[in-house]
Design a protein around this motif. Structure first.
Motif, PDB file in Angstrom:
ATOM      1  N   MET A   1     -14.055 -32.958 -40.645  1.00 47.57           N
ATOM      2  CA  MET A   1     -15.189 -33.805 -40.288  1.00 47.57           C
ATOM      3  C   MET A   1     -15.905 -34.212 -41.574  1.00 47.57           C
ATOM      4  O   MET A   1     -15.976 -33.420 -42.519  1.00 47.57           O
TER       5      MET A   1
ATOM      6  N   ASP B   1     -12.706 -30.505 -36.264  1.00 51.24           N
ATOM      7  CA  ASP B   1     -12.542 -31.057 -34.922  1.00 51.24           C
ATOM      8  C   ASP B   1     -11.052 -31.058 -34.595  1.00 51.24           C
ATOM      9  O   ASP B   1     -10.293 -31.830 -35.169  1.00 51.24           O
TER      10      ASP B   1
ATOM     11  N   TRP C   1     -23.273 -33.561 -35.491  1.00 49.83           N
ATOM     12  CA  TRP C   1     -22.863 -32.551 -34.516  1.00 49.83           C
ATOM     13  C   TRP C   1     -23.842 -31.377 -34.508  1.00 49.83           C
ATOM     14  O   TRP C   1     -24.233 -30.889 -33.446  1.00 49.83           O
TER      15      TRP C   1
ATOM     16  N   MET D   1     -15.998 -27.082 -34.379  1.00 57.01           N
ATOM     17  CA  MET D   1     -16.765 -28.209 -34.905  1.00 57.01           C
ATOM     18  C   MET D   1     -18.005 -27.731 -35.658  1.00 57.01           C
ATOM     19  O   MET D   1     -18.436 -28.378 -36.615  1.00 57.01           O
TER      20      MET D   1
ATOM     21  N   ARG E   1     -13.280 -25.857 -29.146  1.00 56.46           N
ATOM     22  CA  ARG E   1     -13.497 -27.065 -29.955  1.00 56.46           C
ATOM     23  C   ARG E   1     -14.918 -27.067 -30.527  1.00 56.46           C
ATOM     24  O   ARG E   1     -15.105 -27.329 -31.710  1.00 56.46           O
ATOM     25  N   HIS E   2     -15.896 -26.752 -29.721  1.00 60.69           N
ATOM     26  CA  HIS E   2     -17.285 -26.762 -30.180  1.00 60.69           C
ATOM     27  C   HIS E   2     -17.541 -25.695 -31.247  1.00 60.69           C
ATOM     28  O   HIS E   2     -18.268 -25.944 -32.216  1.00 60.69           O
TER      29      HIS E   2
END
Length: 114
Positions: A20, A110, A28, A105, A101-102
């Motif tokens: 990212m 990601d 995010w 992130m 995923r979170h």
């Protein structure tokens, strides 16, 4: 400290797993910490590690500190381990994938990015 070859390898590994951009990560972290009535200040959003990753992304390689290198190693190890779905408990495909995923992130990775 770390020799030039180790530093080069760590820099490459870190930027491989942290896929990212600093802008994407900052956004995010703000979204993740936003609540219905409040939103944190941008420099205070996210986890401490997420903030460290963000700071490292904004640095040049020559400006890295020993603590930055430690964080970079931890992030590479954590993302490498967590990015493998085999290491995650089975809790339902969609919910588990979204939580995983979170979490990734928050470290700047990601899994949906190519």
């Amino acid at each position: 400290m770390t020799d030039a070859l180790e530093l080069d390898a760590l820099w490459e590994d870190f930027h491989r797993v942290v896929n990212m951009t600093s802008q994407e990560l900052a956004a995010w972290l703000r979204v993740r910490d936003a609540e219905e009535a409040t939103e944190p200040l941008p420099e205070q959003a996210g986890t401490a590690t997420g903030q460290r990753v963000l700071a490292i992304l904004r640095k040049r390689r020559t400006d890295l500190t020993r603590d930055d290198l430690r964080v970079m190693r931890e992030v590479v190890d954590t993302v490498t381990e967590r990015a493998d779905p085999e290491n995650e408990p089975v809790t339902g495909a969609t919910a588990g994938d979204t939580r995983r995923r979170h979490r990734l992130m928050t470290l700047g990775h990601d899994p949906l990015k190519g």
